[in-house]
Design a protein around this motif. Structure first.
Motif, short mmCIF file in Angstrom:
data_model
loop_
_atom_site.label_atom_id
_atom_site.label_comp_id
_atom_site.label_asym_id
_atom_site.label_seq_id
_atom_site.Cartn_x
_atom_site.Cartn_y
_atom_site.Cartn_z
N LEU A 39 0.88 -1.16 0.00
CA LEU A 39 0.00 0.00 0.00
C LEU A 39 0.92 1.22 0.00
CD1 LEU A 39 -2.87 1.20 0.19
CD2 LEU A 39 -2.60 1.16 2.69
N GLN A 40 0.89 1.99 -1.09
CA GLN A 40 1.81 3.12 -1.25
C GLN A 40 1.05 4.44 -1.35
OE1 GLN A 40 4.27 2.28 -4.68
NE2 GLN A 40 5.43 0.69 -3.62
N GLN A 41 1.75 5.53 -1.04
CA GLN A 41 1.14 6.86 -1.07
C GLN A 41 2.17 7.87 -1.55
OE1 GLN A 41 -0.30 8.48 2.74
NE2 GLN A 41 -2.24 8.89 1.72
N VAL A 42 1.69 8.98 -2.11
CA VAL A 42 2.56 10.08 -2.50
C VAL A 42 1.92 11.37 -2.00
CG1 VAL A 42 1.49 10.30 -4.78
CG2 VAL A 42 3.78 11.22 -4.39
N VAL A 43 2.71 12.29 -1.45
CA VAL A 43 2.23 13.60 -0.98
C VAL A 43 3.14 14.67 -1.56
CG1 VAL A 43 1.26 12.63 1.14
CG2 VAL A 43 3.61 13.50 1.14
N THR A 44 2.63 15.90 -1.60
CA THR A 44 3.44 17.00 -2.16
C THR A 44 3.93 17.98 -1.11
OG1 THR A 44 1.43 18.30 -2.58
CG2 THR A 44 2.21 16.87 -4.36
N TYR A 45 3.58 17.75 0.22
CA TYR A 45 4.02 18.68 1.26
C TYR A 45 4.20 17.92 2.57
CZ TYR A 45 4.13 22.71 4.40
OH TYR A 45 4.50 23.63 5.35
N ASP A 46 5.17 18.36 3.35
CA ASP A 46 5.42 17.80 4.67
C ASP A 46 5.65 18.96 5.64
OD1 ASP A 46 6.06 16.34 6.90
OD2 ASP A 46 8.07 15.77 6.20
N ALA A 47 4.75 19.09 6.62
CA ALA A 47 4.85 20.19 7.57
C ALA A 47 6.04 20.03 8.51
CB ALA A 47 3.57 20.29 8.38
N GLY A 48 6.64 18.82 8.55
CA GLY A 48 7.81 18.60 9.38
C GLY A 48 7.51 18.44 10.85
N ASN A 49 6.26 18.17 11.20
CA ASN A 49 5.91 18.02 12.62
C ASN A 49 5.66 16.57 13.01
OD1 ASN A 49 3.59 17.54 11.24
ND2 ASN A 49 2.37 19.16 12.21
N ASN A 50 6.08 15.62 12.14
CA ASN A 50 5.94 14.19 12.41
C ASN A 50 4.48 13.74 12.45
OD1 ASN A 50 7.38 11.78 12.70
ND2 ASN A 50 7.00 11.72 14.90
N GLN A 51 3.57 14.54 11.86
CA GLN A 51 2.14 14.19 11.88
C GLN A 51 1.51 14.26 10.49
OE1 GLN A 51 0.04 15.13 15.82
NE2 GLN A 51 1.08 17.06 15.35
N THR A 52 2.31 14.32 9.43
CA THR A 52 1.76 14.37 8.07
C THR A 52 0.98 13.10 7.76
OG1 THR A 52 3.59 15.77 7.37
CG2 THR A 52 2.34 14.66 5.63
N LEU A 53 1.39 11.98 8.31
CA LEU A 53 0.72 10.70 8.05
C LEU A 53 -0.25 10.33 9.17
CD1 LEU A 53 3.69 8.65 6.56
CD2 LEU A 53 2.07 10.16 5.42
N GLY A 54 -0.62 11.26 10.02
CA GLY A 54 -1.61 10.99 11.05
C GLY A 54 -1.38 11.81 12.29
N LEU A 55 -2.46 12.42 12.81
CA LEU A 55 -2.38 13.25 14.01
C LEU A 55 -2.27 12.40 15.26
CD1 LEU A 55 -5.12 15.88 13.14
CD2 LEU A 55 -2.68 16.37 13.48
N ALA A 56 -1.46 12.85 16.20
CA ALA A 56 -1.44 12.23 17.52
C ALA A 56 -2.71 12.62 18.26
CB ALA A 56 -0.21 12.69 18.29
N SER A 57 -3.32 11.66 18.95
CA SER A 57 -4.59 11.93 19.63
C SER A 57 -4.70 11.05 20.86
CB SER A 57 -5.77 11.66 18.68
OG SER A 57 -7.00 11.74 19.38
N THR A 58 -5.45 11.51 21.83
CA THR A 58 -5.71 10.72 23.04
C THR A 58 -7.13 10.17 23.03
OG1 THR A 58 -6.37 12.74 24.21
CG2 THR A 58 -4.06 12.04 24.39
N ILE A 59 -7.83 10.25 21.89
CA ILE A 59 -9.19 9.74 21.78
C ILE A 59 -9.14 8.24 21.48
CG2 ILE A 59 -11.35 9.88 20.49
CD1 ILE A 59 -10.65 12.77 19.86
N GLY A 60 -9.93 7.45 22.20
CA GLY A 60 -10.02 6.02 21.95
C GLY A 60 -8.92 5.25 22.63
N ALA A 61 -8.79 3.95 22.21
CA ALA A 61 -7.84 3.06 22.86
C ALA A 61 -6.54 2.92 22.09
CB ALA A 61 -8.46 1.67 23.03
N ALA A 62 -6.54 3.27 20.79
CA ALA A 62 -5.33 3.14 19.97
C ALA A 62 -5.42 4.12 18.82
CB ALA A 62 -5.19 1.71 19.46
N SER A 63 -4.29 4.38 18.16
CA SER A 63 -4.24 5.24 16.99
C SER A 63 -4.09 4.36 15.75
CB SER A 63 -3.07 6.21 17.08
OG SER A 63 -3.23 7.10 18.16
N VAL A 64 -4.98 4.57 14.76
CA VAL A 64 -4.95 3.81 13.52
C VAL A 64 -4.78 4.80 12.37
CG1 VAL A 64 -6.19 2.24 11.98
CG2 VAL A 64 -6.40 1.97 14.46
N PHE A 65 -3.72 4.63 11.59
CA PHE A 65 -3.41 5.59 10.53
C PHE A 65 -3.58 5.01 9.13
CE2 PHE A 65 -0.68 6.75 14.20
CZ PHE A 65 -1.34 7.94 14.52
#
Length: 423
Positions: free
Chosen positions: A389-415
């Motif tokens: 499963l591959q992906q391509v993006v044209t921008y990276d904000a550089g905050n380590n969250q381009t491929l998914g936001l960190a969150s405390t909602i729920g029991a686990a993070s699924v990206f």
């Protein structure tokens, strides 16, 4: 300082426009000496070569004449008696050739009759007349029913051309539960299904597992209106279906029409077990999805968890999925955040080509957009293959969250999430 250019192949000194005559004359003399030496060597080599049109007689070729004289003519032959390992001394008439204990060919013992030669024992009731009758009936396109215990044992049935052979369609089974049944076979003779009247009250359809030859599933119809699945009642007296269908899978309970005068109509269930592989990028709560390795190029989405796997021969390792040959339905999602333009694809690493591509989405890097991207499709693999499963993006904000936001909602993070179902 004098320049020293040379030729490309032999390295002879060459003249230079930037040199004086005093500098180039010795170099020119050296080139002439080298050419003279090479030409001399060539003349010596040419003197040892034969002319293009030269030839030789047979006598001039070492051992050729004597070797040809020792060979047999093309059309030569031998009589049987002339062979070194055949002994025909005192050979009687009408005796078979056999190999002897010494490894030669001789004559075997006399054979009184053709039947003795074939070692055929006497068969009770067999005569030339009834053999000819059987052959004539086979020639007429008929085959006798194998003797069974039912009322019609010994009767003859007409059969369709091309399917009377046990390895080519179906055959009549001798007897099964005091009845005569049709047994359906694959082209290589493996049993597939059994169908026929079970007794005076019921009709049976059963399936075999071709790999093992054992019974697998079946339906039994009764003149009283009941319907059973193997030995378990499938349609009960209340007109409801509640019975195991296949491999511990239980069917839902549903009402049927009044079956007091007719058999209830239902679809035959062969196997309802699902064959799927479900994988995810699942991490502990509050963990970010990470950044792409680079922008503008395809990269593999992280897949680290197998939620379910019932496809034999499939596997997940290092974000890559191994699948056996077959047809599959694929559904996948992956989240992006402030990625600019983004696109998903399912890529076949074995064949080196893209299998499915999604639509392009735009998660704006200025408005902090986050988008769940979808990919769906059907693929056919003719050989076992490794996919990503591959992906391509044209921008990276550089905050380590381009491929998914960190969150405390729920029991686990699924990206990322992908379900592959074999059909």
């Amino acid at each position: 300082m004098a320049e020293t250019p040379t030729t490309a192949n032999r390295g002879y000194p060459k003249l230079s426009l930037n040199n004086t005559p005093v500098e180039d004359v010795p170099r020119t003399n050296g080139a002439l000496d080298g050419i003279d030496a090479d030409v001399a060597n060539i003349l010596v080599e040419l003197a040892t070569k034969a002319l293009i049109g030269h030839g030789h007689t047979i006598e001039e070729i070492t051992n050729l004449a004597s070797t040809l004289a020792s060979l047999a003519p093309l059309n030569h032959n031998h009589d049987l008696a002339g062979l070194s390992d055949v002994n025909l001394t005192g050979a009687p008439a009408d005796r078979p050739l056999v190999t002897t204990s010494g490894g030669t060919i001789g004559f075997g013992p006399a054979i009184a009759t053709a039947a003795a030669q074939l070692a055929i024992a006497a068969i009770s009731g067999l005569s030339a007349e009834n053999v000819q009758e059987a052959l004539a009936e086979l020639a007429a396109g008929k085959v006798s029913q194998v003797e069974g215990a039912g009322e019609w044992a010994g009767s003859r049935f007409a059969s369709l051309d091309g399917i009377v052979s046990p390895g080519n369609g179906f055959k009549i089974r001798p007897s099964h539960n005091n009845s005569n049944m049709f047994e359906y076979l694959t082209l290589d003779g493996r049993r597939v299904a059994l169908m026929g009247v079970l007794n005076e009250n019921s009709f049976l359809i059963r399936l075999y597992n071709p790999a093992t030859g054992a019974f697998r599933n079946g339906l039994r119809f009764y003149l009283t209106g009941e319907l059973t699945y193997d030995a378990t009642m499938l349609i009960d007296n209340a007109g409801r279906m509640a019975a195991p269908l296949a491999d511990s899978v239980t069917g839902t309970t549903r009402a049927t029409s009044d079956k007091s005068t007719s058999v209830a109509t239902t679809a035959f269930v062969h196997h309802v077990a699902d064959h799927l592989l479900w994988v995810r990028d699942e991490r502990t709560i509050a963990t970010p999805g990470g950044s792409p390795p680079a922008t503008g190029t395809w990269f593999a989405r992280n897949l680290n968890t197998i939620e379910a796997n019932s496809i034999t021969g499939s596997n997940l390792a290092a974000n890559q999925i191994t699948l056996p040959a077959g047809t599959y339905l694929v559904s996948a999602t992956a989240v992006v955040h402030r990625s600019g333009l983004a696109k998903l694809r399912l890529h076949n690493l074995t064949a080196g080509r893209s299998l499915i591509e999604s639509a392009v989405v735009n998660a704006s890097n200025s408005t902090y957009d986050a988008i769940l991207q979808h990919l769906h499709g059907r693929i056919e693999l003719t050989v076992p293959s490794v996919i990503e499963l591959q992906q391509v993006v044209t921008y990276d904000a550089g905050n380590n969250q381009t491929l998914g936001l960190a969150s405390t909602i729920g029991a686990a993070s699924v990206f990322a999430d992908m379900i592959i179902r074999k059909v």
